[in-house]
Design an enzyme around this catalytic site. Structure first.
Site, PDB file in Angstrom:
ATOM      1  N   CYS A  42      16.002  26.929  67.483  1.00  0.00           N
ATOM      2  CA  CYS A  42      16.823  28.229  67.640  1.00  0.00           C
ATOM      3  C   CYS A  42      16.078  28.952  68.728  1.00  0.00           C
ATOM      4  O   CYS A  42      17.197  29.656  69.533  1.00  0.00           O
ATOM      5  CB  CYS A  42      16.573  29.139  66.024  1.00  0.00           C
ATOM      6  SG  CYS A  42      17.485  30.499  66.073  1.00  0.00           S
ATOM      7  N   CYS A  47      20.046  28.808  69.192  1.00  0.00           N
ATOM      8  CA  CYS A  47      20.669  29.981  68.775  1.00  0.00           C
ATOM      9  C   CYS A  47      20.659  31.251  69.960  1.00  0.00           C
ATOM     10  O   CYS A  47      21.675  31.626  70.243  1.00  0.00           O
ATOM     11  CB  CYS A  47      20.238  30.482  67.576  1.00  0.00           C
ATOM     12  SG  CYS A  47      19.774  29.471  66.205  1.00  0.00           S
ATOM     13  N   LYS A  50      21.840  30.279  73.393  1.00  0.00           N
ATOM     14  CA  LYS A  50      23.223  30.206  73.599  1.00  0.00           C
ATOM     15  C   LYS A  50      24.185  31.502  73.292  1.00  0.00           C
ATOM     16  O   LYS A  50      25.065  31.746  73.978  1.00  0.00           O
ATOM     17  CB  LYS A  50      23.579  29.119  72.271  1.00  0.00           C
ATOM     18  CG  LYS A  50      24.992  29.033  71.844  1.00  0.00           C
ATOM     19  CD  LYS A  50      25.068  28.620  70.610  1.00  0.00           C
ATOM     20  CE  LYS A  50      24.882  29.689  69.546  1.00  0.00           C
ATOM     21  NZ  LYS A  50      25.116  29.077  68.162  1.00  0.00           N
ATOM     22  N   TYR A 177      30.659  22.847  65.994  1.00  0.00           N
ATOM     23  CA  TYR A 177      30.441  24.261  66.301  1.00  0.00           C
ATOM     24  C   TYR A 177      29.555  24.290  67.739  1.00  0.00           C
ATOM     25  O   TYR A 177      29.993  25.086  68.670  1.00  0.00           O
ATOM     26  CB  TYR A 177      29.647  25.256  65.385  1.00  0.00           C
ATOM     27  CG  TYR A 177      28.517  24.770  65.143  1.00  0.00           C
ATOM     28  CD1 TYR A 177      27.283  25.441  65.971  1.00  0.00           C
ATOM     29  CD2 TYR A 177      28.075  23.867  63.952  1.00  0.00           C
ATOM     30  CE1 TYR A 177      25.921  25.042  65.457  1.00  0.00           C
ATOM     31  CE2 TYR A 177      26.570  23.486  63.648  1.00  0.00           C
ATOM     32  CZ  TYR A 177      25.721  24.284  64.402  1.00  0.00           C
ATOM     33  OH  TYR A 177      24.492  23.887  64.023  1.00  0.00           O
ATOM     34  N   GLU A 181      31.514  25.748  71.077  1.00  0.00           N
ATOM     35  CA  GLU A 181      30.882  27.191  71.541  1.00  0.00           C
ATOM     36  C   GLU A 181      30.726  27.008  72.808  1.00  0.00           C
ATOM     37  O   GLU A 181      30.714  27.637  73.798  1.00  0.00           O
ATOM     38  CB  GLU A 181      29.624  27.376  70.908  1.00  0.00           C
ATOM     39  CG  GLU A 181      29.743  27.833  69.336  1.00  0.00           C
ATOM     40  CD  GLU A 181      28.397  27.902  68.538  1.00  0.00           C
ATOM     41  OE1 GLU A 181      28.302  28.680  67.496  1.00  0.00           O
ATOM     42  OE2 GLU A 181      27.465  27.396  68.976  1.00  0.00           O
ATOM     43  N   HIS A 434      39.091  53.161  59.086  1.00  0.00           N
ATOM     44  CA  HIS A 434      40.075  53.021  60.084  1.00  0.00           C
ATOM     45  C   HIS A 434      40.105  53.854  61.194  1.00  0.00           C
ATOM     46  O   HIS A 434      39.255  55.006  61.169  1.00  0.00           O
ATOM     47  CB  HIS A 434      41.351  53.696  59.034  1.00  0.00           C
ATOM     48  CG  HIS A 434      42.803  53.532  60.111  1.00  0.00           C
ATOM     49  ND1 HIS A 434      43.384  52.572  60.310  1.00  0.00           N
ATOM     50  CD2 HIS A 434      43.439  54.518  61.100  1.00  0.00           C
ATOM     51  CE1 HIS A 434      44.308  52.733  61.103  1.00  0.00           C
ATOM     52  NE2 HIS A 434      44.465  54.073  61.450  1.00  0.00           N
ATOM     53  N   GLU A 439      39.127  46.484  58.392  1.00  0.00           N
ATOM     54  CA  GLU A 439      39.666  47.091  57.154  1.00  0.00           C
ATOM     55  C   GLU A 439      40.777  46.095  56.599  1.00  0.00           C
ATOM     56  O   GLU A 439      41.258  46.552  55.242  1.00  0.00           O
ATOM     57  CB  GLU A 439      40.456  48.445  57.676  1.00  0.00           C
ATOM     58  CG  GLU A 439      41.498  48.327  58.692  1.00  0.00           C
ATOM     59  CD  GLU A 439      42.250  49.726  59.160  1.00  0.00           C
ATOM     60  OE1 GLU A 439      42.848  50.502  58.163  1.00  0.00           O
ATOM     61  OE2 GLU A 439      41.877  49.980  60.277  1.00  0.00           O
TER      62      GLU A 439
END
Length: 451
Positions: A42, A47, A50, A177, A181, A434, A439
């Site tokens: 990681c 992670c 990346k 992924y 990615e 909002h 939302e």
């Protein structure tokens, strides 16, 4: 018996370091061995670097958007050398933090490969042996490249952070992924990027509608995606790599990156010799408390091939310490784990996909797709997706899937509600914030499909 340590950890990634630190804080005498860099996949090759590369790759589009908003900004060239230097400086800093965590908690560290000599003995690379009441294996996973003519020419995600220079053309093979990615990253950095995936759609296992939108947006962004396509052979031609593919094409690329899977990093650890059971992928088989077939030996993280995510490895580490050093048998919770995929566009997901849920029970699907305000104003055609999968029987939200800028941040918070068992009506009675993209999660009134 008398042992040198109460716990010996093999592997200095996030899971191993967490287990070592927390066990030491409970009064245990702990040692840890790591043959490479502290921080593991990681921090050093996954992670963290990346995500920093994702940030870097997004600025080109931000510059264009800024001009649309009235800023007099001129697009410039990306300086890979400047970025790479700062990137590796940051990784060095983080590795230092990991080392200091162990030192400050009294954990003895060995910069060495280690393997098991018996159920209570670890042998270091120089032949030194250390004994421990408990041994924890946290050696993670490693990228794998299938064997085919020319496969030795391929690089993996490990090498992507160390490129001498950015290639002009890049082929990425894989549809998970990591592959997807990096396709977005390299495309955003100005590399002409092609992606081959042998399946019918990228991101297998995720919600079909969500991954379909990601694939379409990647194509619109300029990534040359070829589905149902694989590499037959490769060879060196001058400074280029010649690639022959199953779609009949023959093309030249500067680099070819493979991201077709990772294997548990459990080889040559002495496991078979002492009777630790392994699965067909090479993973270490463990029970619900991360204990192997040898009672004194435990394993956590990617090497067990349960859920290959850093936060999960850390949770497994905490459960291990609760079980072994606090006398509180604790099984790590692998249910309803929120996940972010840092493709471009980004995806956040938790729970069941529409396909998985519909096979289990009658469901309602609430979804909307629209152009986000910020990008739409700048003239971009990018679309986002908000989707809830709801049980007809008890109205619980079984899955939440978001494809949008910042989807990872959104799913962390939505994940709390889903983990708590929130119903569709709980979402409905929450007042919308909002104007935001998120939302839409609380204003979806009518199902678009039901089964």
């Amino acid at each position: 018996m008398s042992f040198d340590y109460d716990l010996f950890v093999i592997g200095g990634g996030s899971g191993g370091v967490r287990a070592a630190r927390v066990a030491a804080q409970e009064g245990a005498k702990v040692a840890l061995a790591e043959e490479d860099r502290y921080g593991g996949t990681c921090v050093i090759r996954g992670c963290v670097p990346k995500k920093l590369m994702v940030f870097a790759s997004e600025y080109s589009a931000m510059v264009e958007d800024a001009r649309a908003y009235g800023w007099d900004i001129k697009p410039g060239a990306f300086d890979w050398d400047a970025f790479k230097g700062k990137l590796h400086g940051e990784l060095d800093r983080l590795e230092g933090i990991y080392r200091n965590i162990l030192k400050n908690n009294g954990v003895e560290s060995f910069d060495s490969r280690a393997k098991l000599a018996d159920a209570h003995t670890v042998e270091l690379a120089d032949g030194t042996r250390k004994t421990a009441k408990h041994i924890l294996i946290a050696t993670g996973g490693w990228p794998a490249v299938p064997e085919f003519p020319g496969s030795e020419l391929a690089i993996t995600s490990n090498e992507m952070f160390h490129l001498d220079k950015l290639p002009e053309t890049l082929l990425i093979v894989g549809g998970g992924y990591i592959a997807s990615e990096f396709a977005g990253i390299m495309n955003g950095l100005g590399v002409k990027t092609t992606q081959f995936y042998r399946g019918a759609q990228i991101l297998r296992g995720f919600d079909d509608e969500a991954r379909g939108l990601i694939s379409e947006e990647m194509c619109q962004a300029g990534i040359d995606v070829h589905l149902g396509t694989n590499v037959l052979e490769m060879r060196k031609e001058g400074d280029k790599i010649w690639v022959k593919s199953t779609n009949g094409q023959e093309r030249l690329f500067d680099k070819v990156m493979y991201a077709t899977g990772r294997t548990p990093n459990a080889g040559n650890l002495g496991l078979e010799e002492i009777g630790v059971e392994r699965g067909r992928k090479g993973e270490i088989i463990v029970d619900e408390y991360s204990q192997t077939s040898v009672p004194s030996v435990y394993a956590i993280g990617d090497v067990t091939d349960r859920v290959a995510l850093t936060p999960v490895a850390i949770r497994e580490a905490m459960a291990f310490v609760e079980t072994v050093f606090k006398g509180n048998p604790t099984s790590p919770d692998h249910e309803l784990i929120p996940t972010a995929i840092f493709t471009q566009p980004e995806m956040g997901t938790i729970g069941l996909s529409e396909e998985e849920a519909s096979e289990r029970e009658p469901i309602e699907v609430y979804a909307t797709s629209f152009k986000p305000m910020q990008q739409a104003f700048a003239g971009r055609a990018q679309r986002v997706l908000m989707k809830l999968i709801v049980s007809k029987a008890n109205r619980k939200v079984l899955g939440c899937h978001i494809v949008a800028p910042g989807a990872g941040e959104m799913i962390q918070l939505a994940g709390i509600a889903v983990k708590m068992g929130a119903t569709k009506e709980d979402f409905d009675r929450t007042v919308a914030v909002h104007p935001t993209m998120s939302e839409e999660l609380v204003t979806l009134k009518t199902p678009v499909r039901s089964t």
